[in-house]
Design a protein around this motif. Structure first.
Motif, mmCIF file in Angstrom:
data_model
loop_
_atom_site.group_PDB
_atom_site.id
_atom_site.type_symbol
_atom_site.label_atom_id
_atom_site.label_comp_id
_atom_site.label_asym_id
_atom_site.label_seq_id
_atom_site.Cartn_x
_atom_site.Cartn_y
_atom_site.Cartn_z
ATOM 1 N N ARG A 127 56.952 4.951 38.466
ATOM 2 C CA ARG A 127 56.032 4.042 39.173
ATOM 3 C C ARG A 127 55.609 4.642 40.507
ATOM 4 O O ARG A 127 54.440 4.560 40.894
ATOM 5 N N GLN A 128 56.537 5.289 41.204
ATOM 6 C CA GLN A 128 56.204 5.922 42.481
ATOM 7 C C GLN A 128 55.181 7.034 42.277
ATOM 8 O O GLN A 128 54.270 7.202 43.093
ATOM 9 N N TYR A 129 55.330 7.795 41.192
ATOM 10 C CA TYR A 129 54.374 8.859 40.880
ATOM 11 C C TYR A 129 52.979 8.272 40.667
ATOM 12 O O TYR A 129 52.007 8.715 41.273
ATOM 13 N N VAL A 130 52.886 7.249 39.835
ATOM 14 C CA VAL A 130 51.596 6.610 39.540
ATOM 15 C C VAL A 130 50.977 6.062 40.829
ATOM 16 O O VAL A 130 49.795 6.286 41.109
ATOM 17 N N GLU A 131 51.764 5.381 41.621
ATOM 18 C CA GLU A 131 51.255 4.762 42.840
ATOM 19 C C GLU A 131 50.867 5.808 43.890
ATOM 20 O O GLU A 131 49.910 5.607 44.646
ATOM 21 N N ARG A 132 51.580 6.921 43.911
ATOM 22 C CA ARG A 132 51.220 7.983 44.859
ATOM 23 C C ARG A 132 49.897 8.631 44.470
ATOM 24 O O ARG A 132 49.069 8.931 45.331
ATOM 25 N N VAL A 133 49.680 8.830 43.176
ATOM 26 C CA VAL A 133 48.395 9.373 42.711
ATOM 27 C C VAL A 133 47.275 8.420 43.103
ATOM 28 O O VAL A 133 46.246 8.841 43.641
ATOM 29 N N GLU A 134 47.463 7.132 42.865
ATOM 30 C CA GLU A 134 46.452 6.137 43.252
ATOM 31 C C GLU A 134 46.158 6.201 44.751
ATOM 32 O O GLU A 134 45.002 6.169 45.170
ATOM 33 N N GLU A 135 47.212 6.285 45.552
ATOM 34 C CA GLU A 135 47.063 6.316 47.009
ATOM 35 C C GLU A 135 46.301 7.555 47.466
ATOM 36 O O GLU A 135 45.385 7.464 48.294
ATOM 37 N N LEU A 136 46.643 8.700 46.924
ATOM 38 C CA LEU A 136 45.999 9.947 47.333
ATOM 39 C C LEU A 136 44.544 10.037 46.879
ATOM 40 O O LEU A 136 43.692 10.546 47.602
ATOM 41 N N VAL A 137 44.265 9.544 45.679
ATOM 42 C CA VAL A 137 42.914 9.643 45.116
ATOM 43 C C VAL A 137 42.032 8.493 45.594
ATOM 44 O O VAL A 137 40.823 8.648 45.720
ATOM 45 N N GLY A 138 42.630 7.337 45.856
ATOM 46 C CA GLY A 138 41.860 6.183 46.295
ATOM 47 C C GLY A 138 41.203 5.427 45.161
ATOM 48 O O GLY A 138 40.243 4.689 45.381
ATOM 49 N N VAL A 139 41.712 5.614 43.949
ATOM 50 C CA VAL A 139 41.182 4.943 42.761
ATOM 51 C C VAL A 139 42.375 4.393 41.972
ATOM 52 O O VAL A 139 43.353 5.111 41.765
#
Length: 156
Positions: A127-139
């Motif tokens: 979940r942290q991986y998924v949420e970090r990708v979302e945070e970095l990409v902004g999508v």
């Protein structure tokens, strides 16, 4: 095409082999016979792609292939050899070839996620991986592939 985070180290070779066993497909490309490229997620290129295409959400596939890894890296920025940070994806291929990738390391989850269908049931590190990708990409990421088959999907 140039993949700046493309790598051939032993760790990612294991990921390729797992993919080959799980999906019963060759790691060679069908048309050309060349090996499939394998590398960490390039956040800079993904963010640029989202910006120019106007994506409102993403699908993250093959999360299960990362399940055996102790650490997972994200290519979060590019730098020139002199350390100068490149703030956006370059349009110049000659410049792109000269860049070094800066990585962020996240913990792996080392557990089978292929039967999980609810986001909250994924391991905390996944979940942290998924949420970090979302945070970095902004999508936001709405669908997450966790295994073989069309039903091996988690909706977030």
């Amino acid at each position: 095409m140039l993949f700046i985070v493309n790598t051939e180290d032993g760790l990612l070779q294991r990921v390729k082999n797992k993919h080959k066993r799980a999906h019963k497909r060759s790691v060679l490309l069908t048309t050309t016979g060349r090996p499939r490229r394998c590398g960490w997620l390039d956040i800079v290129a993904l963010k640029y792609s989202c910006q120019i295409n106007g994506f409102s959400s993403l699908n993250l596939t093959k999360l299960d292939v990362l399940s055996d890894l102790e650490e997972i890296q994200l290519g979060v920025s590019y730098k020139l050899a002199d350390g100068t940070l490149i703030k956006s994806f370059p349009s110049d291929l000659l410049l792109l070839e000269q860049l070094k990738v800066e990585y962020e390391v996240l913990p792996g989850w080392k557990s089978d996620i292929s039967s999980i269908r609810n986001y909250s049931d994924l391991p905390k590190a996944a979940r942290q991986y998924v949420e970090r990708v979302e945070e970095l990409v902004g999508v936001p990421i709405h669908y997450i592939g966790v295994g073989l088959g069309r039903d091996a999907l988690v909706y977030k």
